[in-house]
Design a protein around this motif. Structure first.
Motif, short mmCIF file in Angstrom:
data_model
loop_
_atom_site.label_atom_id
_atom_site.label_comp_id
_atom_site.label_asym_id
_atom_site.label_seq_id
_atom_site.Cartn_x
_atom_site.Cartn_y
_atom_site.Cartn_z
N ASP A 172 0.76 -1.18 0.04
CA ASP A 172 0.06 0.09 -0.01
C ASP A 172 0.94 1.22 0.01
O ASP A 172 0.67 2.13 -0.74
N ALA A 175 2.72 1.54 -3.21
CA ALA A 175 1.53 2.01 -4.14
C ALA A 175 1.24 3.53 -4.16
O ALA A 175 1.21 4.26 -5.10
N GLN A 176 1.11 3.61 -2.85
CA GLN A 176 0.77 5.19 -2.63
C GLN A 176 1.90 6.15 -3.24
O GLN A 176 1.33 7.23 -3.71
N LEU A 179 2.19 5.50 -7.27
CA LEU A 179 0.89 5.72 -8.02
C LEU A 179 0.48 7.03 -7.50
O LEU A 179 0.37 8.00 -8.29
N GLY A 180 0.14 7.12 -6.34
CA GLY A 180 -0.36 8.68 -5.75
C GLY A 180 0.18 9.72 -6.32
O GLY A 180 -0.63 10.77 -6.87
N ILE A 183 -0.25 10.44 -10.16
CA ILE A 183 -1.52 10.75 -10.86
C ILE A 183 -1.82 12.20 -10.98
O ILE A 183 -1.64 13.01 -9.93
N HIS A 188 -6.97 12.22 -11.29
CA HIS A 188 -7.65 12.04 -10.12
C HIS A 188 -9.20 12.16 -10.00
O HIS A 188 -9.87 11.46 -9.56
N ALA B 104 -8.56 10.83 -2.92
CA ALA B 104 -7.16 11.03 -2.43
C ALA B 104 -6.48 12.24 -2.90
O ALA B 104 -5.26 12.43 -3.02
N PHE B 105 -7.35 13.48 -3.30
CA PHE B 105 -6.84 14.57 -3.67
C PHE B 105 -7.74 15.64 -2.97
O PHE B 105 -8.91 15.23 -2.58
N PRO B 135 -4.82 10.48 1.23
CA PRO B 135 -3.85 10.16 0.07
C PRO B 135 -3.73 8.57 0.21
O PRO B 135 -3.45 8.06 -0.85
N ALA B 136 -3.80 7.92 1.20
CA ALA B 136 -3.72 6.53 1.50
C ALA B 136 -4.43 5.68 0.59
O ALA B 136 -4.27 4.50 0.29
N ILE B 138 -4.84 6.34 -2.49
CA ILE B 138 -4.26 6.45 -3.79
C ILE B 138 -5.16 6.94 -4.76
O ILE B 138 -4.70 8.14 -5.40
N GLY B 139 -6.35 6.59 -4.95
CA GLY B 139 -7.11 7.21 -6.00
C GLY B 139 -8.83 6.61 -6.10
O GLY B 139 -8.97 5.66 -5.12
N GLY B 140 -9.44 6.97 -6.67
CA GLY B 140 -10.72 6.65 -6.71
C GLY B 140 -11.66 7.44 -5.71
O GLY B 140 -11.36 8.37 -5.04
N LYS B 155 -6.87 1.71 -3.63
CA LYS B 155 -6.05 0.79 -2.45
C LYS B 155 -6.83 -0.55 -2.32
O LYS B 155 -6.18 -1.46 -2.22
N ILE B 158 -6.31 -3.05 -5.14
CA ILE B 158 -4.80 -3.61 -5.06
C ILE B 158 -4.89 -5.06 -4.39
O ILE B 158 -5.47 -5.15 -3.28
#
Lengths: 204, 158
Positions: A172, A175-176, A179-180, A183, A188, B104-105, B135-136, B138-140, B155, B158
């Protein structure tokens, strides 16, 4: 008609009979004493068997303590450690099984030699008691081994769950970071909108 | 019945245009509570002054638009009417359903408007968004609505 027997013959005859009876009684008494000695000796052996059983239980308790110590002292788990852990446990188990087996054989051998000269009844009785003691001991060994295996399985499960969780956290986090951070804001927004549209479909 | 008279406030549409998030709802309720104190504590003649001092212009406009025509100069006589307007607006705000969204943003105002419009289209007008930033994920997004929790984050995937 009984023949006339002189009184002196009757007298000495009776004395002889009494003497023979005394010798027979002495013989019986001596035999009883020997039998009683052997019986007490066997009783002592039985006590020794009970003590052996007690000792066997102590060996089993020590085995469990050893296993628990291995589990308790384990603070880190790796593949090497897991196999080392398994080896250690197997050794403890085998060592204690051997000790118990030796103890039982010794106990049985010695006792059987001792009772060979005793009556069949006592022999059967003692053998029955020894067989029962042996069964109890076997049950205890099986139980202890099962408990050790259960402890090990529980420990493994618990450690594997922790490792899964640690690996997941690491993935995680990676990936964070990867990826984070990469993006774009517009991407986003697209991802969030898509996620919300999917959620609406699931809710409605 | 004043309650009935004001229960279908056309102002609610205007209210919802300004109150899109939970934070905005809390802020609006705070302004109405401050104004309610003015209604009780001061002469109604001072109310209009308080209106401009205690609430933002958009909310002042919504309240003023609801004054009965007889109330423009009547002073004390309008106190009950104004009180009911405030109560109804407060009730309307309190009855809004919260849709909790984790992103995440940090969303822009434009994106919040897009989300509110999209969600009100499907869930009805009477919702507000409680947007949080994590932010943990990641996205979505992660959505909670009426006890349902839907994790559509990267997240989770994954």
């Amino acid at each position: 008609m009984l023949p006339d027997i002189p009184v002196s013959i009757i007298f000495y005859g009776l004395v002889l009979l009494i003497a023979i009876l005394a010798v027979v009684l002495l013989g019986i008494s001596w035999s009883m004493q020997k039998l009683a000695e052997r019986y007490y000796h066997l009783k002592e052996k039985r006590t020794a068997a009970t003590q052996a059983l007690k000792h066997a239980n102590e060996v089993l308790a020590a085995a469990r303590t050893d296993a628990a110590k291995i589990v308790r002292d384990a603070s880190h788990l790796s593949r090497d450690f897991t196999s080392q852990f398994d080896r250690d446990l197997r050794e403890v188990r085998e060592e204690n099984s051997k000790k118990l087996e030796g103890l039982m054989q010794e106990m049985r051998g010695r006792t059987i030699t001792e009772i060979q000269s005793v009556s069949e009844y006592i022999k059967r009785r003692i053998e029955k008691e020894l067989t029962e003691a042996s069964e109890v001991l076997n049950q205890e060994v099986i139980k202890a081994q099962e408990q050790i295996q259960k402890d090990v399985a529980e420990y493994k499960n618990s450690r594997m769950t922790t490792i899964d969780s640690e690996v997941k956290s690491a993935v995680d986090e990676a990936a964070q970071r990867v990826l984070g951070g990469s993006i774009e804001p517009s991407r986003h927004e697209e991802l969030a909108q898509k996620a919300i549209e999917d959620a609406k479909r699931q809710i409605l | 019945m004043l309650n009935d008279k004001y229960s279908n406030l056309p102002a609610q549409a205007g209210l919802l245009a300004y109150v899109r998030t939970l934070q905005e709802k809390t802020h609006a309720i705070g302004m109405l509570e401050a104004l309610e104190g003015e209604v009780f504590d001061k002469d109604f003649a001072n109310f209009k002054k308080a209106l401009s001092a205690k609430v933002e212009s958009w909310l002042a406009e919504i309240i003023t638009d609801q004054f009965p025509s007889s109330c423009t100069t009547a002073g004390e006589a309008c106190r009950d009417d104004v009180q009911k307007i405030i109560e109804n607006l407060t009730d309307a705000l309190n009855s809004l359903t919260v849709v909790k969204i984790t992103l995440a943003f940090r969303p822009t105002e434009k994106f919040i408007n897009t989300l509110v419009t999209s969600l009100r289209k499907d869930f009805g007008d009477r919702i507000v968004l409680d947007i949080s930033y994590d932010p943990a994920i990641i996205g979505g997004a992660v959505i909670e609505y009426k006890g349902k929790y839907i994790d559509n984050s990267i997240k989770h995937a994954i």
